[in-house]
Design an enzyme around this catalytic site. Structure first.
Site, PDB file in Angstrom:
ATOM      1  N   GLU A 115       0.837  -1.220   0.000  1.00 65.44           N
ATOM      2  CA  GLU A 115       0.000   0.000   0.000  1.00 65.44           C
ATOM      3  C   GLU A 115       0.864   1.259   0.000  1.00 65.44           C
ATOM      4  O   GLU A 115       0.733   2.139   0.861  1.00 65.44           O
ATOM      5  CB  GLU A 115      -0.954  -0.019   1.195  1.00 65.44           C
ATOM      6  CG  GLU A 115      -2.011  -1.101   1.076  1.00 65.44           C
ATOM      7  CD  GLU A 115      -3.100  -1.045   2.135  1.00 65.44           C
ATOM      8  OE1 GLU A 115      -2.868  -0.419   3.179  1.00 65.44           O
ATOM      9  OE2 GLU A 115      -4.167  -1.622   1.911  1.00 65.44           O
TER      10      GLU A 115
ATOM     11  N   GLU B 283      -5.439  -8.455  -1.180  1.00 63.25           N
ATOM     12  CA  GLU B 283      -6.102  -8.283   0.115  1.00 63.25           C
ATOM     13  C   GLU B 283      -7.555  -7.974  -0.169  1.00 63.25           C
ATOM     14  O   GLU B 283      -7.865  -7.133  -1.012  1.00 63.25           O
ATOM     15  CB  GLU B 283      -5.525  -7.098   0.905  1.00 63.25           C
ATOM     16  CG  GLU B 283      -4.201  -7.337   1.540  1.00 63.25           C
ATOM     17  CD  GLU B 283      -3.789  -6.208   2.490  1.00 63.25           C
ATOM     18  OE1 GLU B 283      -4.660  -5.581   3.126  1.00 63.25           O
ATOM     19  OE2 GLU B 283      -2.577  -5.968   2.583  1.00 63.25           O
TER      20      GLU B 283
HETATM   21  C1  BG6 Z   1      -4.484  -3.075   4.769  1.00 63.25           C
HETATM   22  C2  BG6 Z   1      -3.121  -3.483   5.296  1.00 63.25           C
HETATM   23  O1  BG6 Z   1      -4.561  -1.696   4.773  1.00 63.25           O
HETATM   24  O2  BG6 Z   1      -5.608  -3.409   5.501  1.00 63.25           O
HETATM   25  C3  BG6 Z   1      -3.145  -4.629   6.297  1.00 63.25           C
HETATM   26  O3  BG6 Z   1      -2.233  -3.792   4.255  1.00 63.25           O
HETATM   27  C4  BG6 Z   1      -4.351  -4.475   7.201  1.00 63.25           C
HETATM   28  O4  BG6 Z   1      -1.930  -4.665   6.975  1.00 63.25           O
HETATM   29  C5  BG6 Z   1      -5.605  -4.527   6.358  1.00 63.25           C
HETATM   30  O5  BG6 Z   1      -4.393  -5.427   8.226  1.00 63.25           O
HETATM   31  C6  BG6 Z   1      -6.893  -4.523   7.146  1.00 63.25           C
HETATM   32  O6  BG6 Z   1      -6.887  -3.452   8.042  1.00 63.25           O
HETATM   33  P1  BG6 Z   1      -7.187  -3.666   9.579  1.00 63.25           P
HETATM   34  O7  BG6 Z   1      -6.983  -2.345  10.190  1.00 63.25           O
HETATM   35  O8  BG6 Z   1      -8.590  -4.136   9.648  1.00 63.25           O
HETATM   36  O9  BG6 Z   1      -6.222  -4.684  10.051  1.00 63.25           O
END
Ligand code: BG6
Length: 490
Positions: A197, A386
């Site tokens: 990111e 993701e």
């Molecule tokens: C992304 C990141 O922004 O979102 C991860 O790359 C992160 O590291 C994921 O865990 C989900 O966000 P969160 O705050 O729910 O863990």
């Protein structure tokens, strides 16, 4: 159903959110190791010691006070210290991934496990050994690793002594780290990602509206230095092995105009340019886009940008574009609108969407939209690396977890990817986020769970850490077995 035969299905994690073993076998400290747990409405804090010996807590997104040093307080809980103990349990976890049929596992290497301070000439052998063992374990099950070099975890020494990414010197330390792991894991890894990111730097600028100009300038410079480091990594990877394929990783928060008012449409276009294309263009096309100069002028940014950087950015372009996708956000030229609160979503509430308990918009159609937009611009293979729903789960007496809400979420996003492939998008992989429950990056909570595998651990770090298969585990297994065709069986 259109998923290609060799489509990669799997899941994703990051070192600092799953490994634990924060100070074991030579690992150095990172920012995560001084970051406490928070919650939906309490920001995580970083703990520092000042020169006069005072220990202070600074909210997560604020800058480090000058000369402060990261400090671990004995009465605070730091979730990264043990995380979910992947460091010791990776064999059990990988066996579970294999049972689901994963063909890809996205993970990151903790830079500070390989170079504890970041500046050493020689790598830490035990760190190298750990990841070698993980890769060998994956190989046993024919799971392709997809390895992120940097997932928010610069060794803290580089932050404190060199000023972090705003200092160009950090680039050469990153180069050495990249070269080391590329040489070390030849034959074990094929797919790499440079910076996770990377565009978050710019999201911050929009998120924290009252950020002073000099901090904004610094952010742009840090980002530039990361672009250069990324281009070096791409070049090094190709020099070291012709099998290596390197991609970028962008936070795919997708802007929509809130209304058809031309001002809103233009604001959404600007947001897309600034938050997505600014980084995508540099990393995929090899140069800054035409709109960059106006943006720099707007924020009074003067980049320290060498001629060699221009050459490197051009030569070190990535071969595929990967991104996280959680949500869309509505952009408007108006000020007085109700704001959505999740993640970096500084946009207005979208009346057509539902929001998760943590305020993240749920929008599968937005994924199709984003895939089409980005593929239309770059025409390189795409990976969704993701995606997922952070939600508290209930572990039943018999060890089951009934997470039909998560299944519904995935089903709709997988359908959206299928549609995008039919639209002509070259999508080659899907690794859902937090395939096993891990620490939330944003809040530090454990109860914001994304996994197909439940980990018995609470927000304060209590629990057996035993693993349990959720209903979504059996469901995803069927999805993978049928290459995305069977979205309804358990
Ligand atoms: C992304 C990141 O922004 O979102 C991860 O790359 C992160 O590291 C994921 O865990 C989900 O966000 P969160 O705050 O729910 O863990």
């Amino acid at each position: 159903m259109m998923f290609p035969k060799n489509f990669y299905w799997g899941g994703a994690t990051a070192a600092n959110q799953c490994e634990g073993a924060w100070n074991v076998n030579g690992k150095g400290m990172t920012d995560s190791d001084i970051t406490t747990a928070g919650s939906f409405d309490t920001l995580r804090a970083k703990t520092y010691q000042l020169e006069n010996g005072d220990v202070i807590e600074v909210p997560m997104f604020q800058s480090k006070p000058e000369n402060a040093k990261g400090y671990v307080k004995s009465d605070r809980y730091y979730p990264s210290h043990n995380a979910v103990d992947f460091y010791n349990r990776y064999k059990e976890d990988i066996a579970l991934f294999a049972e689901m049929g994963f063909t890809m596992y996205r993970m990151s290497i903790a830079w500070s496990r390989i170079f504890p301070k970041g500046i050493e000439e020689e790598p830490n052998k035990e760190g190298l050994e750990f990841y070698r063992n993980v890769f060998l374990e994956l190989k046993k099950y024919n799971i392709e690793p997809l390895v992120t070099l940097w997932h928010f975890d610069t060794p803290i020494y580089l932050e404190e002594e060199l000023g972090g990414w705003s200092n160009r010197e950090v680039i050469k330390h990153f180069d050495r780290y990249a070269k080391t792991v590329f040489e070390e894991y030849k034959g074990l890894v094929k797919y790499w990602l440079t910076f996770n990111e990377i565009n978050n730097q710019l999201m911050f600028v929009e998120f924290a509206k009252d950020m002073p100009k000099e901090i904004i300038s610094k952010r742009f410079q840090e980002l530039h230095n990361q672009f250069v480091a990324s281009s070096h990594a791409v070049k090094l990877a190709h020099e070291i092995s012709e099998d290596y394929k390197v991609g970028c990783m962008i936070n795919g928060i997708t802007p929509y105009p809130l209304t058809p008012n031309p001002d809103d449409v233009l604001a959404a276009q600007k947001s897309f340019q600034r938050n997505i294309y600014y980084c995508g263009d540099v990393q995929v096309r090899g140069h800054y886009p035409a709109f960059a100069q106006r943006l720099w002028d707007q924020f009074g940014v003067e980049l320290d940008f060498t001629e060699q950087d221009t050459i490197d950015l051009k030569e070190g372009t990535v071969e595929y574009f990967s991104f996280s996708y959680y949500m869309t956000m509505c952009v408007t030229a108006k000020e007085d609108v109700e704001k959505a609160s999740g993640n970096f979503s500084f946009g207005a509430v979208n009346p057509h969407l539902e929001y998760s308990e943590w305020g993240w918009a749920i929008d599968p159609t937005g994924l199709r939209y984003f895939l089409n937009e980005v593929y239309g611009r770059y025409e390189v293979p795409l990976m969704v690396v993701e995606n997922g729903l952070g939600q508290d789960d209930v572990l039943e007496e018999d060890g089951s977890v009934h997470d039909e809400y998560r299944i519904d979420y995935f089903r709709e996003h997988i359908k959206a990817m299928d549609e995008a492939i039919q639209d002509g998008v070259d999508l080659i992989a899907y690794t859902s986020w937090g395939c096993i429950d891990i620490i939330s990056a944003g809040t530090g909570e454990m109860k914001k769970r994304y996994g197909f595998i439940y980990v018995d651990l609470d927000n304060e770090g209590n629990g057996t850490m035993d693993r349990y298969r959720k209903d979504s585990f059996y469901w995803y297994k069927k999805v993978i077995e049928s290459n995305g065709q069977d979205l309804d069986s358990l």
